[in-house]
Structures are given as structure tokens and as C-alpha cells.
Design a protein around this motif. Structure first.
Motif, mmCIF file in Angstrom:
data_model
loop_
_atom_site.group_PDB
_atom_site.id
_atom_site.type_symbol
_atom_site.label_atom_id
_atom_site.label_comp_id
_atom_site.label_asym_id
_atom_site.label_seq_id
_atom_site.Cartn_x
_atom_site.Cartn_y
_atom_site.Cartn_z
ATOM 1 N N ARG A 23 -29.088 33.133 -18.307
ATOM 2 C CA ARG A 23 -30.115 34.118 -17.967
ATOM 3 C C ARG A 23 -29.908 34.564 -16.532
ATOM 4 O O ARG A 23 -29.332 33.840 -15.711
ATOM 5 N N ALA A 24 -30.404 35.774 -16.235
ATOM 6 C CA ALA A 24 -30.237 36.334 -14.898
ATOM 7 C C ALA A 24 -31.451 36.080 -14.016
ATOM 8 O O ALA A 24 -31.351 36.172 -12.798
ATOM 9 N N SER A 25 -32.574 35.737 -14.617
ATOM 10 C CA SER A 25 -33.805 35.552 -13.858
ATOM 11 C C SER A 25 -34.632 34.441 -14.494
ATOM 12 O O SER A 25 -34.631 34.295 -15.723
ATOM 13 N N GLU A 28 -37.007 35.497 -17.376
ATOM 14 C CA GLU A 28 -36.568 35.877 -18.713
ATOM 15 C C GLU A 28 -36.111 34.637 -19.485
ATOM 16 O O GLU A 28 -35.706 33.641 -18.884
ATOM 17 N N CYS A 31 -30.555 33.431 -23.072
ATOM 18 C CA CYS A 31 -29.797 33.973 -24.198
ATOM 19 C C CYS A 31 -28.836 32.872 -24.618
ATOM 20 O O CYS A 31 -28.400 32.075 -23.777
ATOM 21 N N TYR A 51 -24.172 41.445 -19.437
ATOM 22 C CA TYR A 51 -24.798 41.854 -18.179
ATOM 23 C C TYR A 51 -23.779 42.653 -17.372
ATOM 24 O O TYR A 51 -22.565 42.487 -17.544
ATOM 25 N N THR A 55 -23.585 40.524 -11.759
ATOM 26 C CA THR A 55 -24.827 39.815 -12.048
ATOM 27 C C THR A 55 -24.636 38.310 -11.900
ATOM 28 O O THR A 55 -23.678 37.743 -12.437
ATOM 29 N N LEU A 57 -25.732 34.663 -12.917
ATOM 30 C CA LEU A 57 -26.373 34.049 -14.069
ATOM 31 C C LEU A 57 -26.539 32.549 -13.877
ATOM 32 O O LEU A 57 -25.685 31.896 -13.276
ATOM 33 N N VAL A 76 -20.866 37.529 -13.206
ATOM 34 C CA VAL A 76 -20.127 38.352 -14.167
ATOM 35 C C VAL A 76 -19.047 39.116 -13.388
ATOM 36 O O VAL A 76 -19.348 39.858 -12.455
#
Length: 121
Positions: A23-25, A28, A31, A51, A55, A57, A76
Motif C-alpha cells: 500500500r502507498a498510504s 488505504e 492490495c 502505482y 511511489t 510502498l 516503484v
């Protein structure tokens, strides 16, 4: 004519099918997708919703036997969109490891060493 650019990877990628959560945040949910290949420097995740490049992660992936969890962060660095994908080039994103604790880094290297066959560059 320019000479071909050198491969920026320090290690070869080796095939590995292992579920990774990312996840990036913290706001959220994680995934969950499958890793296609792994190296001591990073991994490639198969996904139709990568993404954007750059980004950061948060990553988590357990070993198949569930005994240990690899955790850390990665950036990424490469994206293959579904439109660019082909049978030999799945949609997804290449992630370079940024911050792994010593135990997680050792587990990544151990997994990589177990995979003696080189993956397609």
C-alpha cells in the motif's frame, strides 16, 4: 548511433510466485498480488493497476510456510501498463527495495539463492 544502455540491475531476477501485500498510504487497505520475480534489490509484482513510477510502498510478504514475514518499503521504478503487456511481459510494477530490516533482507537473499535459474531480463 548510441551504444545500448547498461543494465542498471546489480543482481539477476529469479522467478518466484509468492503473495505480496502493499500500500502507498496507511489510510488505504493493503492490495494483494503475486510476485513474478525477485532479486536482492527488488521485485516485480503482477497487477493491472500499478502505482506510478516514484511511489513509495509499504511491503509485506510471508514465506509460503507462514513461518516468517518480510516487511519493508520500496519504490516503484518500472511500470508495465495493461496496454503494454504481452504474454512474456505481464502488466505490473518493478519495485526497488528501500528499507528492509536485516532479518527481512537476509530472507530475501535466502529466497533468491534458492532460485538458481535466471529469469528473463
Amino acid at each position: 548511433m548510441q551504444p545500448p544502455s547498461p543494465n542498471p540491475r546489480r543482481h539477476d531476477r529469479r522467478p518466484l510466485a509468492l503473495l505480496v501485500q502493499y500500500r502507498a498510504s496507511v489510510l488505504e487497505p493493503f492490495c494483494a498480488e503475486y510476485i513474478v520475480n525477485l532479486s536482492p534489490g527488488g521485485l516485480f509484482v503482477r497487477t493491472d493497476a500499478p502505482y506510478p513510477k516514484g511511489t513509495l510502498l509499504t511491503l509485506q510478504f510471508p514465506l509460503k510456510d507462514g513461518s516468517r514475514l518480510i516487511e519493508g518499503t520500496g519504490t516503484v521504478v518500472h511500470v508495465v501498463t495493461p496496454a503494454e503487456a504481452a504474454p512474456s511481459k505481464p502488466a505490473g510494477m518493478g519495485i526497488s527495495f528501500e528499507d528492509l530490516d536485516e532479518e527481512s533482507r537476509a530472507l530475501v537473499v535466502e529466497l533468491w539463492n534458492r532460485r538458481g535459474q535466471r529469469a528473463r531480463p
